[in-house]
Design a protein around this motif. Structure first.
Motif, PDB file in Angstrom:
ATOM      1  N   ILE A   1       0.838  -1.204   0.000  1.00 41.60           N
ATOM      2  CA  ILE A   1       0.000   0.000   0.000  1.00 41.60           C
ATOM      3  C   ILE A   1       0.870   1.250   0.000  1.00 41.60           C
ATOM      4  O   ILE A   1       0.629   2.189  -0.765  1.00 41.60           O
ATOM      5  N   VAL A   2       1.907   1.261   0.838  1.00 47.10           N
ATOM      6  CA  VAL A   2       2.832   2.402   0.887  1.00 47.10           C
ATOM      7  C   VAL A   2       3.484   2.605  -0.481  1.00 47.10           C
ATOM      8  O   VAL A   2       3.614   3.735  -0.958  1.00 47.10           O
ATOM      9  N   GLY A   3       3.880   1.527  -1.127  1.00 47.20           N
ATOM     10  CA  GLY A   3       4.483   1.620  -2.458  1.00 47.20           C
ATOM     11  C   GLY A   3       3.525   2.208  -3.484  1.00 47.20           C
ATOM     12  O   GLY A   3       3.911   3.055  -4.292  1.00 47.20           O
ATOM     13  N   TRP A   4       2.273   1.773  -3.434  1.00 53.03           N
ATOM     14  CA  TRP A   4       1.284   2.294  -4.383  1.00 53.03           C
ATOM     15  C   TRP A   4       0.951   3.759  -4.104  1.00 53.03           C
ATOM     16  O   TRP A   4       0.776   4.541  -5.041  1.00 53.03           O
ATOM     17  N   VAL A   5       0.910   4.133  -2.837  1.00 50.31           N
ATOM     18  CA  VAL A   5       0.686   5.552  -2.509  1.00 50.31           C
ATOM     19  C   VAL A   5       1.858   6.385  -3.039  1.00 50.31           C
ATOM     20  O   VAL A   5       1.663   7.464  -3.608  1.00 50.31           O
ATOM     21  N   GLY A   6       3.074   5.866  -2.870  1.00 47.73           N
ATOM     22  CA  GLY A   6       4.248   6.552  -3.417  1.00 47.73           C
ATOM     23  C   GLY A   6       4.152   6.713  -4.918  1.00 47.73           C
ATOM     24  O   GLY A   6       4.451   7.778  -5.464  1.00 47.73           O
ATOM     25  N   ALA A   7       3.720   5.672  -5.600  1.00 50.72           N
ATOM     26  CA  ALA A   7       3.579   5.728  -7.056  1.00 50.72           C
ATOM     27  C   ALA A   7       2.556   6.779  -7.467  1.00 50.72           C
ATOM     28  O   ALA A   7       2.786   7.566  -8.393  1.00 50.72           O
ATOM     29  N   VAL A   8       1.427   6.823  -6.774  1.00 52.05           N
ATOM     30  CA  VAL A   8       0.385   7.803  -7.086  1.00 52.05           C
ATOM     31  C   VAL A   8       0.898   9.230  -6.849  1.00 52.05           C
ATOM     32  O   VAL A   8       0.645  10.127  -7.657  1.00 52.05           O
ATOM     33  N   LEU A   9       1.636   9.436  -5.756  1.00 50.37           N
ATOM     34  CA  LEU A   9       2.168  10.773  -5.467  1.00 50.37           C
ATOM     35  C   LEU A   9       3.149  11.238  -6.543  1.00 50.37           C
ATOM     36  O   LEU A   9       3.034  12.362  -7.054  1.00 50.37           O
TER      37      LEU A   9
ATOM     38  N   ASN B   1       6.699  14.712  -4.545  1.00 50.60           N
ATOM     39  CA  ASN B   1       7.866  13.948  -4.985  1.00 50.60           C
ATOM     40  C   ASN B   1       8.665  13.392  -3.815  1.00 50.60           C
ATOM     41  O   ASN B   1       9.059  12.221  -3.825  1.00 50.60           O
ATOM     42  N   ALA B   2       8.931  14.209  -2.814  1.00 53.30           N
ATOM     43  CA  ALA B   2       9.746  13.770  -1.683  1.00 53.30           C
ATOM     44  C   ALA B   2       9.070  12.645  -0.907  1.00 53.30           C
ATOM     45  O   ALA B   2       9.705  11.631  -0.580  1.00 53.30           O
ATOM     46  N   LEU B   3       7.791  12.800  -0.618  1.00 52.69           N
ATOM     47  CA  LEU B   3       7.077  11.746   0.109  1.00 52.69           C
ATOM     48  C   LEU B   3       6.883  10.502  -0.751  1.00 52.69           C
ATOM     49  O   LEU B   3       7.051   9.376  -0.258  1.00 52.69           O
ATOM     50  N   GLY B   4       6.529  10.707  -2.006  1.00 46.12           N
ATOM     51  CA  GLY B   4       6.358   9.560  -2.904  1.00 46.12           C
ATOM     52  C   GLY B   4       7.634   8.745  -3.018  1.00 46.12           C
ATOM     53  O   GLY B   4       7.619   7.512  -2.914  1.00 46.12           O
ATOM     54  N   ALA B   5       8.750   9.425  -3.209  1.00 45.90           N
ATOM     55  CA  ALA B   5      10.035   8.725  -3.295  1.00 45.90           C
ATOM     56  C   ALA B   5      10.383   8.064  -1.967  1.00 45.90           C
ATOM     57  O   ALA B   5      10.905   6.946  -1.941  1.00 45.90           O
ATOM     58  N   GLY B   6      10.076   8.746  -0.864  1.00 47.17           N
ATOM     59  CA  GLY B   6      10.321   8.146   0.455  1.00 47.17           C
ATOM     60  C   GLY B   6       9.526   6.866   0.646  1.00 47.17           C
ATOM     61  O   GLY B   6      10.022   5.873   1.187  1.00 47.17           O
ATOM     62  N   PHE B   7       8.275   6.870   0.179  1.00 47.58           N
ATOM     63  CA  PHE B   7       7.460   5.657   0.269  1.00 47.58           C
ATOM     64  C   PHE B   7       8.022   4.557  -0.622  1.00 47.58           C
ATOM     65  O   PHE B   7       8.011   3.379  -0.250  1.00 47.58           O
ATOM     66  N   PHE B   8       8.543   4.946  -1.792  1.00 49.07           N
ATOM     67  CA  PHE B   8       9.192   3.967  -2.671  1.00 49.07           C
ATOM     68  C   PHE B   8      10.418   3.344  -2.000  1.00 49.07           C
ATOM     69  O   PHE B   8      10.731   2.178  -2.229  1.00 49.07           O
ATOM     70  N   VAL B   9      11.136   4.132  -1.204  1.00 51.88           N
ATOM     71  CA  VAL B   9      12.328   3.602  -0.519  1.00 51.88           C
ATOM     72  C   VAL B   9      11.933   2.406   0.335  1.00 51.88           C
ATOM     73  O   VAL B   9      12.580   1.353   0.286  1.00 51.88           O
TER      74      VAL B   9
ATOM     75  N   ASN C   1      15.611   6.335  -5.256  1.00 51.36           N
ATOM     76  CA  ASN C   1      14.541   7.016  -4.538  1.00 51.36           C
ATOM     77  C   ASN C   1      15.022   7.738  -3.286  1.00 51.36           C
ATOM     78  O   ASN C   1      14.428   8.745  -2.889  1.00 51.36           O
ATOM     79  N   ILE C   2      16.104   7.272  -2.687  1.00 51.80           N
ATOM     80  CA  ILE C   2      16.710   8.032  -1.590  1.00 51.80           C
ATOM     81  C   ILE C   2      17.203   9.370  -2.119  1.00 51.80           C
ATOM     82  O   ILE C   2      16.950  10.425  -1.518  1.00 51.80           O
ATOM     83  N   VAL C   3      17.885   9.348  -3.250  1.00 50.36           N
ATOM     84  CA  VAL C   3      18.387  10.586  -3.862  1.00 50.36           C
ATOM     85  C   VAL C   3      17.224  11.468  -4.291  1.00 50.36           C
ATOM     86  O   VAL C   3      17.212  12.681  -4.040  1.00 50.36           O
ATOM     87  N   TRP C   4      16.207  10.886  -4.926  1.00 47.27           N
ATOM     88  CA  TRP C   4      15.029  11.624  -5.392  1.00 47.27           C
ATOM     89  C   TRP C   4      14.358  12.334  -4.207  1.00 47.27           C
ATOM     90  O   TRP C   4      14.013  13.519  -4.283  1.00 47.27           O
ATOM     91  N   SER C   5      14.184  11.601  -3.117  1.00 50.44           N
ATOM     92  CA  SER C   5      13.563  12.169  -1.926  1.00 50.44           C
ATOM     93  C   SER C   5      14.427  13.279  -1.335  1.00 50.44           C
ATOM     94  O   SER C   5      13.912  14.336  -0.938  1.00 50.44           O
ATOM     95  N   ALA C   6      15.729  13.060  -1.284  1.00 50.44           N
ATOM     96  CA  ALA C   6      16.642  14.081  -0.748  1.00 50.44           C
ATOM     97  C   ALA C   6      16.587  15.358  -1.582  1.00 50.44           C
ATOM     98  O   ALA C   6      16.600  16.474  -1.026  1.00 50.44           O
ATOM     99  N   ILE C   7      16.503  15.216  -2.891  1.00 51.33           N
ATOM    100  CA  ILE C   7      16.384  16.396  -3.763  1.00 51.33           C
ATOM    101  C   ILE C   7      15.090  17.146  -3.436  1.00 51.33           C
ATOM    102  O   ILE C   7      15.080  18.379  -3.320  1.00 51.33           O
ATOM    103  N   GLY C   8      14.005  16.427  -3.276  1.00 49.98           N
ATOM    104  CA  GLY C   8      12.726  17.055  -2.946  1.00 49.98           C
ATOM    105  C   GLY C   8      12.770  17.765  -1.607  1.00 49.98           C
ATOM    106  O   GLY C   8      12.301  18.911  -1.481  1.00 49.98           O
TER     107      GLY C   8
END
Length: 85
Positions: A7-15, A39-47, A62-69
């Motif tokens: 569920i967390v992964g899918w929420v990340g994808a939607v974000l 982007n930051a939360l979505g990538a964090g959920f993907f992590v 996704n760690i890098v993506w989230s850090a950029i956000g």
């Protein structure tokens, strides 16, 4: 626990996808706080999801993506704090 991770992964994808769509159709600016939060939360959920599945390259991306956000959000917050003085 596996269901929660999915569920967390899918929420990340939607974000992340939602942020991209909203910028692409002109409803959000790439420099907006909402875009960066999505982007930051979505990538964090993907992590979490990619770590669970052992997809280390995706996890690192996704760690890098989230850090950029979050860095962009810090920059936005600092700019607003400076403007309010």
């Amino acid at each position: 626990m596996a269901i929660i991770v999915e569920i967390v992964g899918w929420v990340g994808a939607v974000l992340v996808l939602g942020a991209y769509i909203l910028v692409s159709i002109g409803r959000l600016s790439g420099g907006s706080a909402l875009f960066q939060w999505m982007n930051a939360l979505g990538a964090g959920f993907f992590v979490l999801n990619t770590w669970w599945h052992g997809a280390i390259p995706s996890m690192v991306l996704n760690i890098v993506w989230s850090a950029i956000g979050f860095a962009a959000l810090w920059r936005i917050w600092r700019a607003k704090a400076t403007d309010s003085r």
